[in-house]
Design a protein around this motif. Structure first.
Motif, PDB file in Angstrom:
ATOM      1  N   ASN A 117       0.855  -1.189   0.000  1.00  0.00           N
ATOM      2  CA  ASN A 117       0.000   0.000   0.000  1.00  0.00           C
ATOM      3  C   ASN A 117       0.892   1.239   0.000  1.00  0.00           C
ATOM      4  O   ASN A 117       1.830   1.328   0.793  1.00  0.00           O
ATOM      5  CB  ASN A 117      -0.884  -0.007   1.251  1.00  0.00           C
ATOM      6  N   TYR A 118       0.597   2.205  -0.868  1.00  0.00           N
ATOM      7  CA  TYR A 118       1.476   3.365  -0.967  1.00  0.00           C
ATOM      8  C   TYR A 118       0.696   4.580  -1.457  1.00  0.00           C
ATOM      9  O   TYR A 118      -0.428   4.472  -1.965  1.00  0.00           O
ATOM     10  CB  TYR A 118       2.654   3.078  -1.894  1.00  0.00           C
ATOM     11  N   THR A 119       1.324   5.730  -1.319  1.00  0.00           N
ATOM     12  CA  THR A 119       0.778   6.970  -1.864  1.00  0.00           C
ATOM     13  C   THR A 119       1.488   7.306  -3.170  1.00  0.00           C
ATOM     14  O   THR A 119       2.722   7.351  -3.218  1.00  0.00           O
ATOM     15  CB  THR A 119       0.951   8.133  -0.876  1.00  0.00           C
ATOM     16  N   ALA A 120       0.719   7.519  -4.215  1.00  0.00           N
ATOM     17  CA  ALA A 120       1.279   7.997  -5.477  1.00  0.00           C
ATOM     18  C   ALA A 120       1.343   9.521  -5.428  1.00  0.00           C
ATOM     19  O   ALA A 120       0.345  10.195  -5.166  1.00  0.00           O
ATOM     20  CB  ALA A 120       0.414   7.540  -6.646  1.00  0.00           C
ATOM     21  N   ASN A 121       2.531  10.056  -5.672  1.00  0.00           N
ATOM     22  CA  ASN A 121       2.722  11.501  -5.677  1.00  0.00           C
ATOM     23  C   ASN A 121       2.435  12.017  -7.087  1.00  0.00           C
ATOM     24  O   ASN A 121       3.318  12.089  -7.938  1.00  0.00           O
ATOM     25  CB  ASN A 121       4.153  11.832  -5.247  1.00  0.00           C
ATOM     26  N   LYS A 134      -2.644  10.210  -4.372  1.00  0.00           N
ATOM     27  CA  LYS A 134      -3.613   9.133  -4.568  1.00  0.00           C
ATOM     28  C   LYS A 134      -3.128   7.894  -3.809  1.00  0.00           C
ATOM     29  O   LYS A 134      -1.944   7.568  -3.848  1.00  0.00           O
ATOM     30  CB  LYS A 134      -3.767   8.818  -6.056  1.00  0.00           C
ATOM     31  N   GLN A 135      -4.057   7.227  -3.131  1.00  0.00           N
ATOM     32  CA  GLN A 135      -3.701   6.008  -2.400  1.00  0.00           C
ATOM     33  C   GLN A 135      -3.849   4.815  -3.339  1.00  0.00           C
ATOM     34  O   GLN A 135      -4.894   4.632  -3.969  1.00  0.00           O
ATOM     35  CB  GLN A 135      -4.584   5.862  -1.167  1.00  0.00           C
ATOM     36  N   CYS A 136      -2.786   4.004  -3.401  1.00  0.00           N
ATOM     37  CA  CYS A 136      -2.700   2.934  -4.391  1.00  0.00           C
ATOM     38  C   CYS A 136      -2.211   1.652  -3.735  1.00  0.00           C
ATOM     39  O   CYS A 136      -1.807   1.646  -2.575  1.00  0.00           O
ATOM     40  CB  CYS A 136      -1.718   3.327  -5.504  1.00  0.00           C
ATOM     41  N   TYR A 137      -2.236   0.569  -4.529  1.00  0.00           N
ATOM     42  CA  TYR A 137      -1.600  -0.650  -4.047  1.00  0.00           C
ATOM     43  C   TYR A 137      -1.067  -1.467  -5.202  1.00  0.00           C
ATOM     44  O   TYR A 137      -1.457  -1.299  -6.360  1.00  0.00           O
ATOM     45  CB  TYR A 137      -2.552  -1.462  -3.166  1.00  0.00           C
TER      46      TYR A 137
END
Length: 462
Positions: A117-121, A134-137
């Protein structure tokens, strides 16, 4: 401030050899038992988990220079915390929605996969490159191949500013995100069963402008929230940014009393995970707005803490270095003043009232002192000053006449575990010499430590 010159992808730099050569020339500061980048900059630990028979460690990484810029996730694995395999950059900005970097997040088992799980900048080119996180995985398989699954939560600009990042998916599948409200106050966003709500602080953290890197975990049925608040600076919060823990449920308003996680100068952005019966934590030993003395000259920047095991007893969170590090110990020796000591060693001792330990040489040193129940760490006499505007002394009122200390010295890192981990002081130190030059009312033993082993299998997954 947006600086486009810092956002070159690692694939646009064809030769990092010059940085590698500079790192090899660093004979004083590069650590031997703490994880550090082979070159470039490291920061937040991410995606900690036990998967595929190994511990998985990821961290924020900018390989192009020892400074913050386009972030990737670097991948490290270990089975024993003694031998590590560097597997290279595994998450990097390849999709349009992550065009300016991969920010922090955590990991969770999902069937046969490890879910990252990560944040896309994302910076919107149609809006003057305004950030829209945006929160992504992504899913990683047992061959360490990555498939990105896309966006799970768009930027909630009607509630939050661009400071909206660091998703932590809990054991019961709630997603906790660090955030800043439109009024400039730090908060948390939590998504449960496709419903999003805001968690605000009604305690001293209500003055923070951002609550980064949230962790939420239970230890022996005690719910613990660990946060990295930004923007608080007073007699308790002395560093650029600090880390706190609270025993609390995730209510809409949290009024629980925050406790400092670390009483030193440099620990930040920890991440916590469970493996079997243990709760483990890894942290960044650094701050985003700090230039450490080695950075430009030697081509690398920042380091991790040691891995710690967390326990909870008598209403207090204890942190201790994991037992695996004992395998690094060489012959035990009686603690004594010596200039010939290694630059990488462990001290186990008891210090009594008016006790003093000085590490360095007669002119430049750090001082650990117990005086009337107050333990202080003073780094005002180092060869190279760091963050002078934030003071040179940190202290804890232990209210005891004698206490135990377990001290790890590793070239430019210092970790002090007090009273079996009841308190910890973690700091970067910059001394040309690391001998023990004074011992007063202190006795114990020390071990020189073997270095950890790094196996490089770096293959950028591009």
């Amino acid at each position: 401030m947006y600086k486009p010159e810092l956002y070159k992808t690692h694939t646009s730099i064809t030769n990092h050899q010059e940085l590698k050569d500079r790192v090899k020339a660093d004979k004083l500061f590069y650590p031997k038992i703490h994880l550090a980048p082979e070159y470039g900059l490291l920061n937040d630990p991410n995606g900690l988990a036990f998967y595929n028979g190994e511990f998985q460690i990821f961290y924020q990484y900018h390989p192009n220079q020892p400074a913050h810029g386009m972030k990737n996730w670097f991948h490290v694995t270990t089975k024993d915390f003694i031998t590590y395999t560097h597997r290279g950059i595994i998450l990097f900005p390849e999709q349009d929605y992550e065009n300016y970097g991969i920010f922090s997040g955590n990991a969770k088992l999902e069937g046969e996969y490890l879910r990252l799980n990560y944040t896309a900048n994302y910076r919107n080119p149609d809006k003057d490159y305004q950030r829209e996180p945006k929160q992504c995985y992504a899913l990683m398989d047992k061959n360490y191949q990555i498939v990105k699954k896309g966006i799970i939560s768009e930027f909630l600009d009607q509630k939050y500013t661009e400071h909206f990042r660091d998703p932590y998916v809990t054991a019961d599948d709630a997603t906790v995100i660090g955030a800043q409200l439109l009024n400039g106050i730090g908060a948390l966003s939590i998504i449960e069963n496709n419903h999003e709500r805001t968690i605000e602080m009604s305690n001293e953290l209500s003055s923070a402008y951002m609550l980064e890197c949230p962790n939420y975990i239970e230890i022996d049925n005690h719910p613990l929230l660990i946060l990295s608040p930004q923007g608080i600076n007073n007699d308790k919060y002395l560093n650029i940014n600090s880390v706190v823990w609270m025993e609390t449920m995730l209510r809409d308003k949290i009024d629980a009393n925050p406790h400092l996680l670390d009483y030193g100068f440099d620990l930040y952005a920890p991440q916590v995970f469970k493996h079997d019966e243990r709760v483990l934590m890894l942290s960044w030993l650094g701050h985003a707005d700090t230039i450490y003395p080695n950075e430009q000259e030697y081509g690398w920047s920042q380091t991790m803490s040691l891995m710690r095991e967390l326990t909870f007893k008598d209403g207090h969170l204890y942190q201790q270095p994991i037992a695996e590090y004992q395998a690094l110990r060489q012959e035990v020796k009686k603690l004594a003043c010596t200039e010939a000591i290694s630059r990488v060693y462990e001290v186990d001792c008891k210090i009594s009232n008016n006790g003093v330990i000085k590490i360095g040489d007669v002119d430049h040193y750090i001082e650990i002192k117990l005086d009337n129940g107050i333990l202080t760490l003073d780094r005002s006499r180092m060869n190279y000053s760091v963050n002078a505007n934030y003071g040179y002394v940190r202290s804890i009122n232990l209210e005891v006449a004698t206490t135990s200390l377990q001290i790890f010295v590793d070239n430019s890192t210092l970790e002090i575990y007090i009273n079996d981990g009841e308190y910890v002081m973690s700091s970067r130190i910059f001394l040309n010499n690391l001998g023990i030059v004074q011992l007063t009312n202190t006795e114990g033993k020390y071990y020189e430590l073997d270095p950890i082993t790094i196996i490089n299998q770096e293959v950028d997954n591009v």
